[in-house]
Structures are given as C-alpha cells and as structure tokens.
Design a protein around this motif. Structure first.
Motif, PDB file in Angstrom:
ATOM      1  N   LEU A  30       0.826  -1.196   0.000  1.00 39.55           N
ATOM      2  CA  LEU A  30       0.000   0.000   0.000  1.00 39.55           C
ATOM      3  C   LEU A  30       0.868   1.257   0.000  1.00 39.55           C
ATOM      4  O   LEU A  30       0.588   2.227  -0.727  1.00 39.55           O
ATOM      5  CB  LEU A  30      -0.923   0.000   1.220  1.00 39.55           C
ATOM      6  CG  LEU A  30      -2.087  -1.006   1.174  1.00 39.55           C
ATOM      7  CD1 LEU A  30      -2.782  -1.074   2.529  1.00 39.55           C
ATOM      8  CD2 LEU A  30      -3.082  -0.632   0.096  1.00 39.55           C
ATOM      9  N   ASP A  31       1.941   1.238   0.781  1.00 36.34           N
ATOM     10  CA  ASP A  31       2.865   2.381   0.784  1.00 36.34           C
ATOM     11  C   ASP A  31       3.449   2.603  -0.613  1.00 36.34           C
ATOM     12  O   ASP A  31       3.553   3.738  -1.087  1.00 36.34           O
ATOM     13  CB  ASP A  31       4.010   2.134   1.772  1.00 36.34           C
ATOM     14  CG  ASP A  31       3.557   2.190   3.227  1.00 36.34           C
ATOM     15  OD1 ASP A  31       2.496   2.779   3.494  1.00 36.34           O
ATOM     16  OD2 ASP A  31       4.274   1.635   4.084  1.00 36.34           O
ATOM     17  N   GLU A  51       0.822   4.085  -3.055  1.00 39.44           N
ATOM     18  CA  GLU A  51       0.600   5.508  -2.791  1.00 39.44           C
ATOM     19  C   GLU A  51       1.767   6.347  -3.296  1.00 39.44           C
ATOM     20  O   GLU A  51       1.571   7.424  -3.878  1.00 39.44           O
ATOM     21  CB  GLU A  51       0.376   5.711  -1.295  1.00 39.44           C
ATOM     22  CG  GLU A  51      -0.958   5.142  -0.818  1.00 39.44           C
ATOM     23  CD  GLU A  51      -1.171   5.260   0.674  1.00 39.44           C
ATOM     24  OE1 GLU A  51      -2.311   5.046   1.127  1.00 39.44           O
ATOM     25  OE2 GLU A  51      -0.199   5.570   1.397  1.00 39.44           O
ATOM     26  N   ALA A  61       1.679   9.162  -6.256  1.00 35.31           N
ATOM     27  CA  ALA A  61       2.139  10.499  -5.872  1.00 35.31           C
ATOM     28  C   ALA A  61       3.241  10.988  -6.806  1.00 35.31           C
ATOM     29  O   ALA A  61       3.290  12.174  -7.159  1.00 35.31           O
ATOM     30  CB  ALA A  61       2.631  10.487  -4.432  1.00 35.31           C
ATOM     31  N   PRO A  69      -3.927  11.054  -7.410  1.00 39.02           N
ATOM     32  CA  PRO A  69      -4.379  10.492  -6.137  1.00 39.02           C
ATOM     33  C   PRO A  69      -4.410   8.970  -6.219  1.00 39.02           C
ATOM     34  O   PRO A  69      -4.756   8.414  -7.269  1.00 39.02           O
ATOM     35  CB  PRO A  69      -5.792  11.065  -5.986  1.00 39.02           C
ATOM     36  CG  PRO A  69      -6.255  11.282  -7.393  1.00 39.02           C
ATOM     37  CD  PRO A  69      -5.026  11.691  -8.167  1.00 39.02           C
ATOM     38  N   PRO A  70      -4.054   8.285  -5.143  1.00 41.37           N
ATOM     39  CA  PRO A  70      -4.120   6.822  -5.178  1.00 41.37           C
ATOM     40  C   PRO A  70      -5.565   6.340  -5.223  1.00 41.37           C
ATOM     41  O   PRO A  70      -6.449   6.929  -4.596  1.00 41.37           O
ATOM     42  CB  PRO A  70      -3.440   6.406  -3.866  1.00 41.37           C
ATOM     43  CG  PRO A  70      -3.628   7.586  -2.963  1.00 41.37           C
ATOM     44  CD  PRO A  70      -3.589   8.796  -3.848  1.00 41.37           C
ATOM     45  N   ARG A  81      -6.781   3.557   6.460  1.00 41.43           N
ATOM     46  CA  ARG A  81      -5.946   4.628   5.909  1.00 41.43           C
ATOM     47  C   ARG A  81      -6.770   5.817   5.427  1.00 41.43           C
ATOM     48  O   ARG A  81      -6.233   6.744   4.817  1.00 41.43           O
ATOM     49  CB  ARG A  81      -5.104   4.091   4.747  1.00 41.43           C
ATOM     50  CG  ARG A  81      -3.979   3.149   5.173  1.00 41.43           C
ATOM     51  CD  ARG A  81      -3.180   2.672   3.980  1.00 41.43           C
ATOM     52  NE  ARG A  81      -2.048   1.842   4.408  1.00 41.43           N
ATOM     53  CZ  ARG A  81      -0.780   2.056   4.070  1.00 41.43           C
ATOM     54  NH1 ARG A  81      -0.473   3.076   3.272  1.00 41.43           N
ATOM     55  NH2 ARG A  81       0.187   1.271   4.501  1.00 41.43           N
ATOM     56  N   TYR A  98      -9.535   5.573   3.296  1.00 42.31           N
ATOM     57  CA  TYR A  98     -10.209   5.362   2.014  1.00 42.31           C
ATOM     58  C   TYR A  98     -11.666   4.961   2.258  1.00 42.31           C
ATOM     59  O   TYR A  98     -12.022   4.421   3.305  1.00 42.31           O
ATOM     60  CB  TYR A  98      -9.524   4.247   1.215  1.00 42.31           C
ATOM     61  CG  TYR A  98      -8.159   4.587   0.696  1.00 42.31           C
ATOM     62  CD1 TYR A  98      -7.965   4.964  -0.632  1.00 42.31           C
ATOM     63  CD2 TYR A  98      -7.032   4.497   1.519  1.00 42.31           C
ATOM     64  CE1 TYR A  98      -6.695   5.260  -1.125  1.00 42.31           C
ATOM     65  CE2 TYR A  98      -5.759   4.790   1.036  1.00 42.31           C
ATOM     66  CZ  TYR A  98      -5.604   5.167  -0.279  1.00 42.31           C
ATOM     67  OH  TYR A  98      -4.358   5.456  -0.758  1.00 42.31           O
ATOM     68  N   GLU A 142     -11.266   5.376  -2.722  1.00 41.45           N
ATOM     69  CA  GLU A 142     -10.445   6.580  -2.754  1.00 41.45           C
ATOM     70  C   GLU A 142     -10.508   7.257  -1.397  1.00 41.45           C
ATOM     71  O   GLU A 142     -11.410   7.017  -0.602  1.00 41.45           O
ATOM     72  CB  GLU A 142     -10.957   7.553  -3.827  1.00 41.45           C
ATOM     73  CG  GLU A 142     -10.981   6.995  -5.242  1.00 41.45           C
ATOM     74  CD  GLU A 142     -11.579   7.971  -6.218  1.00 41.45           C
ATOM     75  OE1 GLU A 142     -10.813   8.717  -6.848  1.00 41.45           O
ATOM     76  OE2 GLU A 142     -12.816   7.995  -6.324  1.00 41.45           O
ATOM     77  N   ARG A 143      -9.530   8.130  -1.148  1.00 43.81           N
ATOM     78  CA  ARG A 143      -9.581   8.922   0.083  1.00 43.81           C
ATOM     79  C   ARG A 143     -10.640  10.015  -0.061  1.00 43.81           C
ATOM     80  O   ARG A 143     -10.766  10.589  -1.121  1.00 43.81           O
ATOM     81  CB  ARG A 143      -8.210   9.557   0.351  1.00 43.81           C
ATOM     82  CG  ARG A 143      -7.221   8.569   0.964  1.00 43.81           C
ATOM     83  CD  ARG A 143      -6.114   9.315   1.652  1.00 43.81           C
ATOM     84  NE  ARG A 143      -5.240   8.394   2.362  1.00 43.81           N
ATOM     85  CZ  ARG A 143      -4.073   7.964   1.890  1.00 43.81           C
ATOM     86  NH1 ARG A 143      -3.637   8.402   0.723  1.00 43.81           N
ATOM     87  NH2 ARG A 143      -3.339   7.147   2.591  1.00 43.81           N
TER      88      ARG A 143
END
Length: 246
Positions: free
Chosen positions: A55-56, A59, A63, A68-69, A90, A92, A245-246
């Motif tokens: 996940l890191d 992202e 970026a 956007p992730p 996180r 989302y 999405e966030r």
C-alpha cells in the motif's frame, strides 16, 4: 457465469493505461487521471511484499505521477481478503460501483450485422468527434480516446452515420474467445432512437466472425437505462467492482 480471476486480467489488457506496472498480483495503471480504470491499482492477486508495504508503494507510485491513489476492488477477487479494512484504516472509502455483464455470442448475435454501420480496425476522426463531443469533460474524452487507440489487435470500431453525420459509435476488444465492448456513445441529438442497440449488434456480429464466443462489458451501477438495454439484448450481471479513494 464466469470467474473474475479469468476476466479481470483480460479487462485490464483490453483497455491499456498509458503507464503500467506490477507489484506481484497488483496491477498499477496511470494515465491522465480521469478515467478510473486506467488510473487505479487493481489488486487481483497477492502483492509481492507485505500488504502494508505494498500500500505504501502504491501511494508513492501515484504520488510520483501527481495522481491520487485509487484502488479497484472486485467482488470475490481482491487480495488480500482484508484489503478493504486496510484501506478504510488509511482513510479510504468505497465509491463508484460498476456492474460487469456477460453473455454468449451464440445467443447475443442477431442477424448478420447492419450494413449502415461502418466497422474499421482503428478509430477515425469522425469516431473521435462523437467520442469527444459526448464526454462531459473534454480532458476525460481525450484520455479515453487515447486509451481506445491502445487497444491491442484485433479491435473493431463501429460508427453509424445519420444524414451524413456521425451519430453513434462503439468499439470492441477481442482477446481469444472473449470480446469486450467499450466506448458506446450516441450524439445528444440522436439519443433514444435505438442507435446504440444497432451499433452493439454490429460489434458483436463482427466479433463472432473473428472467433469470439463470449462477450462482456462494464456499466456503472447507477446507469439504469444502459443496464436495461444490455439486459434486453441478452447480457446478464456477472459480478461487481468498486473504486476506493480517500
């Protein structure tokens, strides 16, 4: 109907993003940031590292491209199985939902196609004009048109003209026994005249002639008229996916 593990990789290859990368079974796609399918991570199988590290990495990858992730989670296929919970932790949330519909060409194809519909192996300027004109966002239209141009052969692009002007379009990506239908658009002045149905039938007839046996397409869950059209033509819902999405 069909195992998403079989169809989802075909769907990813049929609508190629401008940039593509993998983290094991996670597929990363980036283009200009508009069309969700080609600007998202598809976690179709286990990543090549610990899920949190994956996940890191996702992202960071988005970026680095100023995007956007976004994650595309498919019913019954997402790996690891607790990915939704990890994403929620996180920040989302699940958003737009899409229905994948399928059907056998033996039942879907009706007649020999439509002689009024022009079918080519690549999109021409008139095809592009309809596609761009029917996009709510011109940039979104351009991004999707670029993606159409990346569909691997054999691909087919159908256009129906009315009074000498392009009125309805659609395209098909053919991979082995499967054909995916994309880009179904009708010019505003010609909607509700049955043109999309004619374009769809012409594409399916062409795909059958090229050896395809089963058809699939993706339609937003809130698009009731399109779902009704495809159901009337013999397609059935297979499974769903959602964007996080966030």
């Amino acid at each position: 109907m069909i195992d998403p593990a079989l169809l989802e990789p075909l769907a990813d290859d049929a609508w190629p993003a401008r940039e593509r990368e993998r983290l094991g079974g996670w597929r990363l796609n980036a283009s200009s940031g508009r069309s969700m399918r080609i600007n998202a991570c598809w976690p179709l199988a286990a990543p090549d590292r610990d899920p949190e590290a994956a996940l890191d990495a996702v992202e960071a990858w988005f970026a680095a491209r100023g995007l956007p992730p976004r994650f595309k989670l498919t019913d019954g296929l997402t790996a690891p199985v607790d990915l939704a919970q990890r994403l929620a932790a996180r920040g989302y949330a699940s958003g737009k939902e899409t229905v994948v519909m399928l059907g056998p060409l033996e039942a879907l194809v009706r007649g020999e196609g439509d002689p009024a519909i022009r079918v080519t192996a690549s999109p021409d300027a008139a095809f592009g004009a309809v596609f761009t004109a029917t996009a709510g966002d011109p940039e979104d239209g351009r991004e999707r048109l670029e993606a159409l141009g990346r569909i691997p052969a054999p691909a087919r692009f159908a256009r129906l003209d009315i009074d000498g002007a392009p009125a309805a379009i659609g395209c098909a990506a053919i991979g082995g026994p499967f054909v995916g239908v994309f880009g179904m658009r009708t010019a505003p002045d010609h909607r509700r005249k049955g043109l999309a149905r004619r374009v769809l039938r012409a594409l399916l007839a062409e795909a059958k002639d090229l050896g395809a046996e089963r058809a699939w397409l993706q339609v937003e869950a809130e698009n009731a008229p399109a779902i009704a059209l495809y159901a009337d033509e013999g397609f059935e819902p297979g499974y769903r996916y959602r964007y996080w999405e966030r």
